[in-house]
Design a protein around this motif. Structure first.
Motif, short mmCIF file in Angstrom:
data_model
loop_
_atom_site.label_atom_id
_atom_site.label_comp_id
_atom_site.label_asym_id
_atom_site.label_seq_id
_atom_site.Cartn_x
_atom_site.Cartn_y
_atom_site.Cartn_z
N LEU A 132 18.82 13.23 -15.38
CA LEU A 132 19.12 12.26 -14.63
C LEU A 132 19.26 12.67 -13.09
N LEU A 133 19.83 13.78 -12.61
CA LEU A 133 19.84 14.17 -11.50
C LEU A 133 18.70 14.35 -10.86
N GLY A 134 17.72 15.07 -11.37
CA GLY A 134 16.30 15.15 -10.99
C GLY A 134 15.70 13.88 -10.52
N ILE A 135 15.90 12.92 -11.33
CA ILE A 135 15.36 11.73 -11.14
C ILE A 135 16.07 10.87 -9.87
N THR A 141 0.77 -1.34 0.14
CA THR A 141 0.23 0.03 0.09
C THR A 141 0.92 1.43 0.11
N ILE A 142 1.79 1.32 1.04
CA ILE A 142 2.58 2.40 1.17
C ILE A 142 3.52 2.41 -0.14
N GLY A 143 4.01 1.48 -0.61
CA GLY A 143 5.08 1.21 -1.90
C GLY A 143 4.24 1.84 -3.09
N VAL A 144 3.07 1.36 -3.49
CA VAL A 144 2.31 1.84 -4.52
C VAL A 144 1.85 3.44 -4.49
N LEU A 145 1.51 4.08 -3.54
CA LEU A 145 1.45 5.53 -3.34
C LEU A 145 2.79 6.05 -3.53
N SER A 146 3.89 5.83 -2.87
CA SER A 146 5.06 6.36 -2.93
C SER A 146 5.65 6.45 -4.14
N MET A 147 5.90 5.20 -4.64
CA MET A 147 6.51 4.93 -5.95
C MET A 147 5.89 5.67 -7.22
N TRP A 148 4.42 5.83 -7.10
CA TRP A 148 4.01 6.61 -8.33
C TRP A 148 3.68 8.13 -7.89
N GLY A 149 3.24 8.09 -6.59
CA GLY A 149 3.00 9.68 -6.28
C GLY A 149 4.31 10.29 -6.22
N ILE A 150 5.46 9.71 -5.64
CA ILE A 150 6.72 10.50 -5.68
C ILE A 150 7.64 10.23 -6.57
N ALA A 151 8.15 8.98 -6.66
CA ALA A 151 9.11 8.43 -7.51
C ALA A 151 8.96 8.97 -9.07
#
Length: 460
Positions: free
Chosen positions: A410-413, A385-395
């Motif tokens: 790439l630095l921004g990424i 749950t936390i992973g999906v929210l963070s990976m897509w919402g943040i990463a």
């Protein structure tokens, strides 16, 4: 039947450390050797491996679920239940592996089309993904057999198999790229076939070791009649556990698509830096997996305070080790990058990423250790749950904004990656210290004696 081992963390972890290092070096060696052949070939194989890793994570649904269930059963002294789970896990993953192998072999070119690869880079990628993809079922079998061994404490034996597999693969890679012993230079195709042959060799050895150490045979009837309760238990644990990894790989595919729009030099730099920084979280992965095996047994035995203390101690060690290794790699970044490429442009892109990894890697260690221990305790839905929210919402979102819209590339990424890892890690720490995971134990409330009475009643 062999006696189930009760190993210490050190006994579990040092073979895992070497095994994970060997697994990582398999990709690093292939990338390094191909970089001498062609930067385009190295980039193509790097992208192809990202696609293949998504399907390999699907195999982890079964192997992760089996590892947790077997570990808790062994902790609760339910050895026969553990052995039945092992047989069911093998059968499930074999079928999944065969289906996915055919699927990838038929759709490899379409899967690569997402990344806008062109010219020779696309040709290299298509060659690699079709050959390796057709035999992905070998990796499915290997993951399951390795999980069974590690769950029973035989991490050293799994390490030896990986060592031999790496030797076969690396030797084949060198022959394929350099054309030794009168064999013509085979390039990407030769590297792909080397990986396939090495995996077939590993599977053969693992079957032998599982039989010798556990006296465990996989019978034809296990393939025809898989225990339905085992399927349900494995999937209830495995799907949420692997869900985090699947989400991560898909988010990385989207981000790789962003990078492809920046340019081929950026794509190559990403592949090289990702391989180099694997060394930073190598120790974290090993000690985290060792801790997961111990925590699963402690939770199965209802030793909850010991399990919590073990997780916290491991966390401190992993964060410190990842920080030190990241600083060391960044300090020698130019020399290390020069091993992979002679392109000044690629090196110039890669060096800032290595320094950014000094912030990224401790957060990754926090995430790896605590999300893993939560899963081994049976608390498998929180990480995804936390992973999906963070990976897509943040990463993903922050990668697009900083990397493309603000022009940081790439630095921004890499900044987005750091924010994602630290966000998930901090939430995992709060969850672990809150001890809500105690309620998810598979054996909670049932002693060994109660279990024996239950089974006797069922038999009647």
């Amino acid at each position: 039947m062999k006696t189930v081992k009760q190993p210490t963390l050190f006994q579990i972890t040092w073979p895992l450390f070497i095994e994970i290092a060997l697994h990582m070096s398999l990709g690093i060696i292939a990338t390094l050797i191909l970089s001498y052949y062609s930067d385009s070939a190295a980039a193509a194989v790097g992208v192809s491996n990202q696609v293949l890793n998504i399907f390999i994570i699907l195999f982890n649904i079964t192997s992760v679920g089996a590892t947790i269930i077997i570990g808790q059963y062994l902790g609760a002294k339910r050895v026969q239940d553990a052995r039945q789970t092992a047989r069911s896990a093998f059968s499930i993953n074999l079928y999944i592996g065969l289906i996915i192998s055919v699927l990838v072999a038929l759709t490899g070119k379409q899967l690569l089309g997402f990344f806008s690869l062109e010219g020779q880079t696309l040709v290299y990628g298509e060659t690699f993904i079709k050959i390796v993809g057709l035999f992905l079922f070998l990796e499915a079998i290997s993951l399951t057999l390795g999980a069974i061994l590690r769950s029973h404490g035989f991490t050293k034996n799994a390490m030896y198999v990986t060592l031999l597999m790496n030797f076969v693969s690396a030797f084949g890679n060198v022959i394929a790229v350099l054309g030794l012993f009168g064999i013509p230079v085979l390039g990407v195709a030769g590297v792909a076939w080397s990986i396939v042959i090495a995996r077939a060799f590993a599977v053969t050895l693992l079957f032998f070791v599982v039989y010798r150490k556990l006296s465990l045979r996989f019978r034809l009837k296990d393939l025809i009649q898989i225990n339905r309760q085992d399927i349900k238990s494995i999937m209830n644990i495995g799907i949420p556990s692997a869900g985090e990894g699947i989400s991560y790989q898909f988010s990385q595919l989207i981000i790789t698509g962003f990078i492809a729009t920046i340019g081929e030099a950026a794509l190559s730099a990403r592949v090289y830096v990702s391989n180099i920084t694997m060394l930073c979280f190598l120790f974290s992965l090993a000690i985290a997996q060792g801790t997961q095996l111990l925590v699963a047994r402690q939770v199965g035995a209802q030793q909850f305070e010991q399990a919590h203390a073990r997780g916290v101690k491991t966390l401190k060690i992993a964060v410190f080790a990842s920080f030190v290794s990241a600083v060391a790699i960044a300090a020698f970044g130019t020399s290390i990058m020069s091993l992979f490429t002679s392109s000044p442009e690629i090196i110039a892109i890669g060096i800032p990423l290595l320094w950014a990894s000094v912030i990224l890697e401790p957060g990754r260690a926090l995430n790896i250790v605590l999300m893993g221990t939560l899963k081994s305790a049976g608390d498998v839905r929180f990480p995804v749950t936390i992973g999906v929210l963070s990976m897509w919402g943040i990463a993903v979102v922050v990668s697009y904004v900083l990397g493309l819209q603000f022009g940081l590339g790439l630095l921004g990424i890499w900044i987005a990656f750091s924010a994602d890892e630290w966000f998930r890690g901090i939430f995992a720490l709060k969850r672990w210290n809150g001890r809500k995971w105690v309620q998810y134990s598979l054996t909670k409330g049932e002693s060994h004696e109660q279990n024996e009475r239950r089974k006797a009643t069922e038999a009647v």
